[in-house]
Design a protein around this motif. Structure first.
Motif, short mmCIF file in Angstrom:
data_model
loop_
_atom_site.label_atom_id
_atom_site.label_comp_id
_atom_site.label_asym_id
_atom_site.label_seq_id
_atom_site.Cartn_x
_atom_site.Cartn_y
_atom_site.Cartn_z
N HIS A 32 -33.70 30.10 27.78
CA HIS A 32 -33.69 30.82 26.50
C HIS A 32 -32.82 32.05 26.59
N VAL A 33 -32.58 32.67 25.44
CA VAL A 33 -31.55 33.72 25.39
C VAL A 33 -32.11 35.14 25.29
N VAL A 34 -33.43 35.26 25.10
CA VAL A 34 -33.98 36.61 24.90
C VAL A 34 -34.61 37.15 26.19
N ALA A 35 -35.06 38.40 26.12
CA ALA A 35 -35.68 39.04 27.28
C ALA A 35 -37.08 38.48 27.52
N PRO A 39 -41.65 38.02 22.10
CA PRO A 39 -42.57 36.93 21.76
C PRO A 39 -42.15 35.59 22.41
N LYS A 40 -40.85 35.25 22.31
CA LYS A 40 -40.42 33.97 22.90
C LYS A 40 -40.51 33.99 24.43
N GLY A 41 -40.08 35.11 25.02
CA GLY A 41 -40.13 35.23 26.48
C GLY A 41 -41.55 35.08 27.00
N PRO A 89 -34.60 27.46 20.58
CA PRO A 89 -33.57 28.15 19.77
C PRO A 89 -34.14 28.57 18.42
N SER A 90 -33.51 29.56 17.83
CA SER A 90 -33.97 29.98 16.50
C SER A 90 -33.59 28.89 15.50
N ASN A 91 -34.31 28.87 14.38
CA ASN A 91 -34.05 27.87 13.33
C ASN A 91 -32.58 27.86 12.92
N SER A 92 -31.98 29.05 12.95
CA SER A 92 -30.59 29.21 12.50
C SER A 92 -29.59 28.45 13.35
N LYS A 93 -29.98 28.04 14.54
CA LYS A 93 -29.00 27.46 15.47
C LYS A 93 -28.90 25.94 15.41
N PHE A 94 -29.70 25.32 14.51
CA PHE A 94 -29.64 23.86 14.42
C PHE A 94 -28.60 23.38 13.41
N PHE A 168 -20.38 42.26 10.37
CA PHE A 168 -21.74 42.01 10.87
C PHE A 168 -21.78 40.79 11.78
N ARG A 169 -22.42 40.95 12.91
CA ARG A 169 -22.65 39.78 13.77
C ARG A 169 -23.75 38.94 13.12
N ILE A 170 -23.50 37.63 13.08
CA ILE A 170 -24.54 36.72 12.58
C ILE A 170 -24.77 35.60 13.59
N GLN A 171 -25.93 34.96 13.48
CA GLN A 171 -26.18 33.72 14.19
C GLN A 171 -25.35 32.64 13.49
N SER A 172 -25.20 31.50 14.16
CA SER A 172 -24.32 30.47 13.63
C SER A 172 -24.94 29.71 12.46
N ALA A 191 -22.53 34.63 19.93
CA ALA A 191 -23.71 34.35 20.76
C ALA A 191 -24.55 35.61 20.92
N PHE A 192 -25.84 35.40 21.03
CA PHE A 192 -26.78 36.53 21.13
C PHE A 192 -26.44 37.43 22.33
N SER A 193 -26.06 36.81 23.44
CA SER A 193 -25.80 37.59 24.67
C SER A 193 -24.60 38.53 24.53
N GLU A 208 -28.14 42.01 12.23
CA GLU A 208 -29.52 41.90 11.73
C GLU A 208 -30.35 41.22 12.80
N ASN A 209 -31.54 41.74 13.05
CA ASN A 209 -32.41 41.09 14.02
C ASN A 209 -33.82 41.64 13.92
N THR A 210 -34.71 41.08 14.73
CA THR A 210 -36.10 41.56 14.72
C THR A 210 -36.20 42.81 15.58
N SER A 212 -38.13 43.39 18.04
CA SER A 212 -38.24 43.10 19.49
C SER A 212 -36.88 42.77 20.10
N ASN A 213 -36.03 42.06 19.36
CA ASN A 213 -34.70 41.78 19.89
C ASN A 213 -33.82 43.04 19.91
N ILE A 214 -33.93 43.86 18.86
CA ILE A 214 -33.12 45.09 18.80
C ILE A 214 -33.51 46.01 19.97
N GLY A 235 -37.46 32.73 13.60
CA GLY A 235 -38.48 31.98 14.31
C GLY A 235 -37.79 30.87 15.09
N TYR A 236 -38.56 30.13 15.86
CA TYR A 236 -37.98 29.16 16.80
C TYR A 236 -38.61 27.78 16.68
N VAL A 237 -37.86 26.80 17.18
CA VAL A 237 -38.45 25.48 17.40
C VAL A 237 -38.35 25.20 18.89
C1 LMR Z 1 -30.19 35.73 17.69
O1 LMR Z 1 -29.25 35.01 18.07
O2 LMR Z 1 -30.03 36.82 17.14
C2 LMR Z 1 -31.60 35.28 17.93
O3 LMR Z 1 -31.74 33.96 17.50
C3 LMR Z 1 -31.95 35.35 19.36
C4 LMR Z 1 -33.32 34.80 19.61
O4 LMR Z 1 -33.42 33.75 20.23
O5 LMR Z 1 -34.28 35.45 19.16
#
Ligand code: LMR
Length: 333
Positions: A32-35, A39-41, A89-94, A168-172, A191-193, A208-210, A212-214, A235-237
């Motif tokens: 996964h991509v977060v710390a 919540p996901k970690g 992955p977040s919903n946005s990445k599918f 603005f950086r966005i998810q894909s 990419a998030f990283s 834009e982010n949550t 916890s990610n910020i 959110g994630y699947v």
């Molecule tokens: C993002 O890319 O900003 C988030 O989807 C990262 C994540 O997995 O919470």
């Protein structure tokens, strides 16, 4: 000495396979991509703990956080190839994989509250969306929470006019792209990283982010303002490689399903608290000013992005959007 070594190595070749196959655990690489302290970690670590416990060590879960193995797009490809077995992955990445319906979660202001989210993910639409992943060689096991998104930049963003011309950086996600275009901003998928560095060096002006990610990616150290807008949701699947999952012995799969169910309940239970704590930690740091949007500002934002529902109906599916709104309606926190 050399001869002895050779003999020992040869013996090992004959002995090892039997010894190994008797005890070698089934390995699940969970990338996964977060710390880890998100919540996901925490959900991933909880799944590891429970999966290893319920299978009596027959399954070993290796969790790779913070994009240490793969970045967003690569990890989905790695899952399909079987190089890793599990992701969230977040919903946005599918969308870029061809499952555009998941971008319905990206529509701004579509979720009135967390209870509405549960109604959708736990209802027929949530189930149908997971089913769409099968054709991509993966199985959707669960929905995991993160939380509502906030906007950040180096200037306060009160009304849509403040976004004009900012990058603005966005998810894909095409929905997120459309959202920022409607605000007059320039969206850039990344990419998030890579976000922290892009903000630090000025490749983008905001994101834009949550909370916890910020917080855990230290974005608040390189953004002067964070606007509490709660305008969208992340959110994630949790997905597994389909072949890997279906080839598991039935008893092991059952034990893993139980571990997943409990890890999901745990993660979804702590998500909101994790985000509140992250927000408080940012506030305490004094590195970034938190601006709470007024009702009038929120209304102006809503109005500016409203056309997205029609603009994106073709991509996401009008029926999917309508079903989402209908299922979410009436839920109160
Ligand atoms: C993002 O890319 O900003 C988030 O989807 C990262 C994540 O997995 O919470």
């Amino acid at each position: 000495m050399r001869k002895w070594l050779f003999a020992a190595a040869a013996a090992a070749i004959f002995i090892a396979p039997a010894a190994v196959s008797a005890q070698a655990p089934i390995v699940i690489k969970f990338s996964h991509v977060v710390a880890p302290n998100t919540p996901k970690g925490k959900g991933a670590d909880k799944f590891k703990e429970l999966a290893e416990k319920y299978t009596n060590g027959k399954v070993k879960v290796e969790v790779y956080p913070n994009s240490t193995l793969y970045k967003d797009k690569e990890e989905l490809e790695a899952l399909q190839l079987g190089a890793v077995q599990m992701l969230a992955p977040s919903n946005s990445k599918f969308g870029p994989m061809g499952v555009k319906e998941f971008e319905v979660f990206d529509l701004p202001y579509i979720l009135p509250n967390k209870a509405a989210l549960r109604k959708v993910t736990g209802g027929p639409l949530g189930k149908r969306l997971l089913g769409l992943l099968d054709s991509k060689g993966m199985i959707g096991l669960a929905y995991w929470d993160n939380g509502f998104k906030q906007m950040s930049a180096n200037k306060p963003l009160h009304v849509p006019a403040d976004y004009k011309g900012l990058k603005f950086r966005i998810q894909s996600s095409k929905v997120l792209e459309a959202q920022f275009r409607l605000l007059g901003a320039i969206p850039q998928s990344m990419a998030f990283s890579e976000v922290y560095q892009a903000l630090q060096t000025g490749v983008v002006d905001g994101q834009e982010n949550t909370w916890s990610n910020i917080y855990t990616q230290k974005m608040f150290e390189v953004q002067k303002y964070i606007m509490e807008t709660n305008h969208g949701y992340i959110g994630y699947v949790v997905v597994v490689n389909k072949k890997f999952w279906e080839d598991l012995p039935a008893d092991i799969r059952g034990q893993l399903e139980k571990a997943m169910q409990e890890a999901t309940a745990y993660g979804n239970d702590i998500a909101e608290k994790e985000n509140i704590e992250a927000m408080e930690a940012i506030k305490k740091s004094g590195r970034s000013t938190i601006v709470v949007a007024t009702d009038a500002e929120n209304a102006a934002m809503r109005k500016a992005v409203e056309p997205i529902y029609d603009d994106m109906a073709k991509r996401v599916g009008k029926a999917t959007i309508d079903e989402f709104v209908k299922e979410a309606a009436g839920a109160t926190n």
